[in-house]
Design a protein around this motif. Structure first.
Motif, PDB file in Angstrom:
ATOM      1  N   ARG A  93       0.803  -1.226   0.000  1.00  0.00           N
ATOM      2  CA  ARG A  93       0.000   0.000   0.000  1.00  0.00           C
ATOM      3  C   ARG A  93       0.839   1.281   0.000  1.00  0.00           C
ATOM      4  O   ARG A  93       0.427   2.289  -0.560  1.00  0.00           O
ATOM      5  CB  ARG A  93      -1.002  -0.001   1.148  1.00  0.00           C
ATOM      6  CG  ARG A  93      -0.393  -0.130   2.539  1.00  0.00           C
ATOM      7  CD  ARG A  93      -1.491  -0.460   3.552  1.00  0.00           C
ATOM      8  NE  ARG A  93      -0.980  -0.591   4.906  1.00  0.00           N
ATOM      9  CZ  ARG A  93      -0.364  -1.679   5.365  1.00  0.00           C
ATOM     10  NH1 ARG A  93      -0.175  -2.706   4.569  1.00  0.00           N
ATOM     11  NH2 ARG A  93       0.055  -1.732   6.614  1.00  0.00           N
ATOM     12  N   LYS A  94       2.027   1.224   0.619  1.00  0.00           N
ATOM     13  CA  LYS A  94       2.845   2.450   0.671  1.00  0.00           C
ATOM     14  C   LYS A  94       3.352   2.821  -0.720  1.00  0.00           C
ATOM     15  O   LYS A  94       3.309   3.979  -1.125  1.00  0.00           O
ATOM     16  CB  LYS A  94       4.028   2.245   1.624  1.00  0.00           C
ATOM     17  CG  LYS A  94       3.566   2.123   3.072  1.00  0.00           C
ATOM     18  CD  LYS A  94       4.558   2.745   4.053  1.00  0.00           C
ATOM     19  CE  LYS A  94       3.997   2.751   5.460  1.00  0.00           C
ATOM     20  NZ  LYS A  94       4.099   1.415   6.115  1.00  0.00           N
ATOM     21  N   VAL A  95       3.829   1.797  -1.471  1.00  0.00           N
ATOM     22  CA  VAL A  95       4.307   2.030  -2.837  1.00  0.00           C
ATOM     23  C   VAL A  95       3.162   2.547  -3.700  1.00  0.00           C
ATOM     24  O   VAL A  95       3.334   3.449  -4.525  1.00  0.00           O
ATOM     25  CB  VAL A  95       4.846   0.712  -3.457  1.00  0.00           C
ATOM     26  CG1 VAL A  95       5.535   0.974  -4.780  1.00  0.00           C
ATOM     27  CG2 VAL A  95       5.761   0.005  -2.494  1.00  0.00           C
ATOM     28  N   VAL A  96       1.982   1.962  -3.501  1.00  0.00           N
ATOM     29  CA  VAL A  96       0.822   2.339  -4.305  1.00  0.00           C
ATOM     30  C   VAL A  96       0.392   3.767  -3.976  1.00  0.00           C
ATOM     31  O   VAL A  96       0.166   4.587  -4.873  1.00  0.00           O
ATOM     32  CB  VAL A  96      -0.345   1.348  -4.075  1.00  0.00           C
ATOM     33  CG1 VAL A  96      -1.614   1.838  -4.735  1.00  0.00           C
ATOM     34  CG2 VAL A  96       0.038  -0.029  -4.596  1.00  0.00           C
ATOM     35  N   ALA A  97       0.296   4.074  -2.670  1.00  0.00           N
ATOM     36  CA  ALA A  97      -0.167   5.399  -2.260  1.00  0.00           C
ATOM     37  C   ALA A  97       0.761   6.490  -2.798  1.00  0.00           C
ATOM     38  O   ALA A  97       0.312   7.574  -3.167  1.00  0.00           O
ATOM     39  CB  ALA A  97      -0.254   5.476  -0.737  1.00  0.00           C
ATOM     40  N   ALA A  98       2.055   6.173  -2.880  1.00  0.00           N
ATOM     41  CA  ALA A  98       3.016   7.168  -3.359  1.00  0.00           C
ATOM     42  C   ALA A  98       2.888   7.393  -4.862  1.00  0.00           C
ATOM     43  O   ALA A  98       3.448   8.354  -5.391  1.00  0.00           O
ATOM     44  CB  ALA A  98       4.437   6.719  -3.012  1.00  0.00           C
ATOM     45  N   ALA A  99       2.163   6.513  -5.543  1.00  0.00           N
ATOM     46  CA  ALA A  99       2.102   6.606  -7.008  1.00  0.00           C
ATOM     47  C   ALA A  99       0.699   6.935  -7.506  1.00  0.00           C
ATOM     48  O   ALA A  99       0.378   6.691  -8.671  1.00  0.00           O
ATOM     49  CB  ALA A  99       2.586   5.304  -7.627  1.00  0.00           C
ATOM     50  N   ILE A 100      -0.148   7.508  -6.635  1.00  0.00           N
ATOM     51  CA  ILE A 100      -1.540   7.764  -7.026  1.00  0.00           C
ATOM     52  C   ILE A 100      -1.624   8.675  -8.256  1.00  0.00           C
ATOM     53  O   ILE A 100      -2.335   8.371  -9.215  1.00  0.00           O
ATOM     54  CB  ILE A 100      -2.322   8.406  -5.846  1.00  0.00           C
ATOM     55  CG1 ILE A 100      -2.464   7.408  -4.703  1.00  0.00           C
ATOM     56  CG2 ILE A 100      -3.677   8.916  -6.309  1.00  0.00           C
ATOM     57  CD1 ILE A 100      -3.657   6.497  -4.768  1.00  0.00           C
ATOM     58  N   LEU A 101      -0.870   9.772  -8.231  1.00  0.00           N
ATOM     59  CA  LEU A 101      -0.981  10.726  -9.348  1.00  0.00           C
ATOM     60  C   LEU A 101      -0.500  10.135 -10.677  1.00  0.00           C
ATOM     61  O   LEU A 101      -1.234  10.216 -11.671  1.00  0.00           O
ATOM     62  CB  LEU A 101      -0.234  12.019  -9.013  1.00  0.00           C
ATOM     63  CG  LEU A 101      -0.969  12.928  -8.026  1.00  0.00           C
ATOM     64  CD1 LEU A 101      -0.146  14.175  -7.726  1.00  0.00           C
ATOM     65  CD2 LEU A 101      -2.348  13.312  -8.554  1.00  0.00           C
ATOM     66  N   PRO A 102       0.694   9.525 -10.728  1.00  0.00           N
ATOM     67  CA  PRO A 102       1.091   8.878 -11.985  1.00  0.00           C
ATOM     68  C   PRO A 102       0.069   7.841 -12.458  1.00  0.00           C
ATOM     69  O   PRO A 102      -0.195   7.726 -13.665  1.00  0.00           O
ATOM     70  CB  PRO A 102       2.422   8.196 -11.640  1.00  0.00           C
ATOM     71  CG  PRO A 102       2.937   8.908 -10.460  1.00  0.00           C
ATOM     72  CD  PRO A 102       1.761   9.451  -9.726  1.00  0.00           C
ATOM     73  N   MET A 103      -0.538   7.115 -11.512  1.00  0.00           N
ATOM     74  CA  MET A 103      -1.515   6.107 -11.901  1.00  0.00           C
ATOM     75  C   MET A 103      -2.747   6.754 -12.537  1.00  0.00           C
ATOM     76  O   MET A 103      -3.232   6.287 -13.557  1.00  0.00           O
ATOM     77  CB  MET A 103      -1.950   5.278 -10.691  1.00  0.00           C
ATOM     78  CG  MET A 103      -0.917   4.263 -10.259  1.00  0.00           C
ATOM     79  SD  MET A 103      -1.612   2.987  -9.197  1.00  0.00           S
ATOM     80  CE  MET A 103      -2.183   3.938  -7.824  1.00  0.00           C
ATOM     81  N   LEU A 104      -3.241   7.838 -11.920  1.00  0.00           N
ATOM     82  CA  LEU A 104      -4.438   8.484 -12.470  1.00  0.00           C
ATOM     83  C   LEU A 104      -4.155   9.039 -13.857  1.00  0.00           C
ATOM     84  O   LEU A 104      -4.963   8.883 -14.783  1.00  0.00           O
ATOM     85  CB  LEU A 104      -4.928   9.594 -11.531  1.00  0.00           C
ATOM     86  CG  LEU A 104      -5.611   9.087 -10.261  1.00  0.00           C
ATOM     87  CD1 LEU A 104      -6.061  10.251  -9.390  1.00  0.00           C
ATOM     88  CD2 LEU A 104      -6.800   8.194 -10.596  1.00  0.00           C
ATOM     89  N   ALA A 105      -2.986   9.677 -14.024  1.00  0.00           N
ATOM     90  CA  ALA A 105      -2.632  10.224 -15.331  1.00  0.00           C
ATOM     91  C   ALA A 105      -2.542   9.101 -16.363  1.00  0.00           C
ATOM     92  O   ALA A 105      -3.128   9.185 -17.456  1.00  0.00           O
ATOM     93  CB  ALA A 105      -1.303  10.974 -15.238  1.00  0.00           C
ATOM     94  N   ALA A 106      -1.843   8.020 -16.011  1.00  0.00           N
ATOM     95  CA  ALA A 106      -1.676   6.912 -16.948  1.00  0.00           C
ATOM     96  C   ALA A 106      -3.006   6.232 -17.239  1.00  0.00           C
ATOM     97  O   ALA A 106      -3.248   5.769 -18.359  1.00  0.00           O
ATOM     98  CB  ALA A 106      -0.675   5.902 -16.385  1.00  0.00           C
ATOM     99  N   LEU A 107      -3.890   6.200 -16.233  1.00  0.00           N
ATOM    100  CA  LEU A 107      -5.199   5.575 -16.425  1.00  0.00           C
ATOM    101  C   LEU A 107      -6.000   6.318 -17.484  1.00  0.00           C
ATOM    102  O   LEU A 107      -6.527   5.724 -18.426  1.00  0.00           O
ATOM    103  CB  LEU A 107      -5.963   5.563 -15.091  1.00  0.00           C
ATOM    104  CG  LEU A 107      -7.434   5.153 -15.166  1.00  0.00           C
ATOM    105  CD1 LEU A 107      -7.572   3.691 -15.535  1.00  0.00           C
ATOM    106  CD2 LEU A 107      -8.149   5.427 -13.850  1.00  0.00           C
ATOM    107  N   VAL A 108      -6.091   7.639 -17.335  1.00  0.00           N
ATOM    108  CA  VAL A 108      -6.908   8.425 -18.259  1.00  0.00           C
ATOM    109  C   VAL A 108      -6.313   8.378 -19.669  1.00  0.00           C
ATOM    110  O   VAL A 108      -6.987   8.032 -20.644  1.00  0.00           O
ATOM    111  CB  VAL A 108      -7.031   9.884 -17.765  1.00  0.00           C
ATOM    112  CG1 VAL A 108      -7.760  10.727 -18.792  1.00  0.00           C
ATOM    113  CG2 VAL A 108      -7.752   9.921 -16.430  1.00  0.00           C
ATOM    114  N   VAL A 109      -5.013   8.681 -19.772  1.00  0.00           N
ATOM    115  CA  VAL A 109      -4.368   8.722 -21.088  1.00  0.00           C
ATOM    116  C   VAL A 109      -4.377   7.327 -21.737  1.00  0.00           C
ATOM    117  O   VAL A 109      -4.693   7.166 -22.916  1.00  0.00           O
ATOM    118  CB  VAL A 109      -2.935   9.268 -20.971  1.00  0.00           C
ATOM    119  CG1 VAL A 109      -2.243   9.256 -22.320  1.00  0.00           C
ATOM    120  CG2 VAL A 109      -2.956  10.676 -20.401  1.00  0.00           C
ATOM    121  N   GLY A 110      -4.044   6.306 -20.938  1.00  0.00           N
ATOM    122  CA  GLY A 110      -3.978   4.949 -21.473  1.00  0.00           C
ATOM    123  C   GLY A 110      -5.334   4.432 -21.925  1.00  0.00           C
ATOM    124  O   GLY A 110      -5.460   3.819 -22.986  1.00  0.00           O
TER     125      GLY A 110
END
Lengths: 240, 128
Positions: A93-110
């Motif tokens: 969860r710590k690794v994931v929580a630290a990457a929320i913004l990159p994930m959201l950006a990649a989710l929308v664009v991808g």
């Protein structure tokens, strides 16, 4: 031995035992080969089990309904396994929580890329409208993709075929592609394959790296939601 | 083991009920995933929850067992697709080519977006 040699086959072909055994043992062999080749991308156990069992069904003239009577016990576990993704997610969860913004950006664009690329290419290739609509949701997990396809009055079976083909191609191609482009961030690699190639891609990610698997599972789940919102919008905008 | 599997199935069942009840456009097990995650997080906060499948390695062990062979679980559906390959008959090559190009483009664009966003974020945090 029974008097009639066919009575054994008649018994076996009607009980779930035979095809459940075939499914598990084919996978056990395919997975053994995959391990022996250090998880080589082309030794993908899903790919090889699929065609081997497909050929067996063809040779024995067995219908998919008969096969599925045995295989359904394996198929059923997909649901619980999706729920079980909560555990690696929780542990990382710590690794994931630290990457929320990159994930959201990649989710929308991808997600937009997955839909727009397939619709645009299919339009250029001049495929009929019904086929294009059936291909549009190909990057999400089969159940959701077929639902989207149905709501667009496309062909859900063609959608299912394109979903599985996409999953297999993504799972086979991801490792060589990422190695070739020199991407070593397993969070990004996992997220990309989960988004582009749903569960089959996620299964591949777990073979390669635990963190990649976690990010693939998140991408797969989120993309199911985003794609079902985006596809209807995209087809109205992109198709005349 | 049985209690851990029951907890996983309960989460899935609750997920299916929520999805169907609210007509959400997502699979029930994804809601189940969120529920199990919330339960695990709640256990860390409230010690009294750490019992049954939520103590020791209970639900964690069962989940790892299920996920160890995730690939296996896609085979039954995949075999169904092998049998329907004739649907591709008319436009087969075009469809396979389009799907292949699309999956490569999607992988590259997604991974690039992730890396760029992650780099921008690191730079933003670097400067006070």
């Amino acid at each position: 031995m029974s008097e009639n040699p066919f009575s054994l086959w008649v018994y076996l072909s009607q009980s779930p035992l035979l095809w459940l055994t075939v499914t598990l043992s084919t996978y056990a062999i395919a997975d053994g080969v995959s391990l022996a080749t250090h998880r080589h991308p082309f030794a993908n156990p899903v790919l090889h089990s699929m065609w081997i069992i497909g050929v067996l069904l063809l040779l024995t003239g067995t219908s998919y309904t008969t096969y599925f009577a045995g295989a359904q016990f394996v198929h059923f576990l997909l649901g619980p396994a999706t729920v079980a993704l909560a555990v690696p997610l929780y542990e990382n969860r710590k690794v994931v929580a630290a990457a929320i913004l990159p994930m959201l950006a990649a989710l929308v664009v991808g997600s937009v890329t997955a839909i727009v690329s397939v619709v645009a290419l299919a339009e250029v290739a001049g495929l009929p409208r019904a086929v294009i609509l059936s291909l549009a949701p190909k990057s999400v997990t089969a159940g959701v993709a077929m639902g989207i396809s149905e709501s667009l009055r496309a062909d859900p079976s063609l959608t299912a075929v394109s979903v599985v083909l996409t999953g297999i191609m993504g799972a086979v191609i991801v490792t060589p592609l990422m190695n070739r482009t020199g991407i070593i961030d397993f969070r990004a690699r996992g997220f990309a394959v989960g988004l582009a190639a749903h569960g089959i891609g996620t299964a591949r990610a777990f073979q390669v790296d635990a963190v990649a698997g976690v990010f693939a599972g998140i991408a797969m789940s989120l993309n199911a939601l985003v794609t079902s919102l985006l596809v209807p919008l995209a087809v109205t905008l992109l198709m005349r | 083991m049985i209690a851990s599997l029951s907890l996983i199935l309960l989460c899935q069942l609750a997920g299916e009920i929520i999805v169907r009840g609210l007509r959400l456009p997502m699979p029930g097990p994804v809601i189940g995933l969120l529920l199990l995650l919330l339960i695990l997080l709640a256990r860390d906060r409230f010690a009294f929850l750490a019992r049954g499948p939520l103590q020791g390695d209970g639900v964690e062990g069962a989940s790892r067992g299920l996920l160890a062979h995730l690939s296996l679980l896609f085979i039954p559906a995949g075999v169904g697709v092998v049998q329907k390959l004739d649907l591709l008959a008319e436009h087969g090559i075009a469809i396979i080519g389009i799907l292949a190009v699309s999956v490569v483009v999607t992988l590259l664009v997604t991974v690039a977006t992730f890396l760029v966003a992650s780099r921008l974020m690191a730079r933003g945090q670097g400067k006070p």
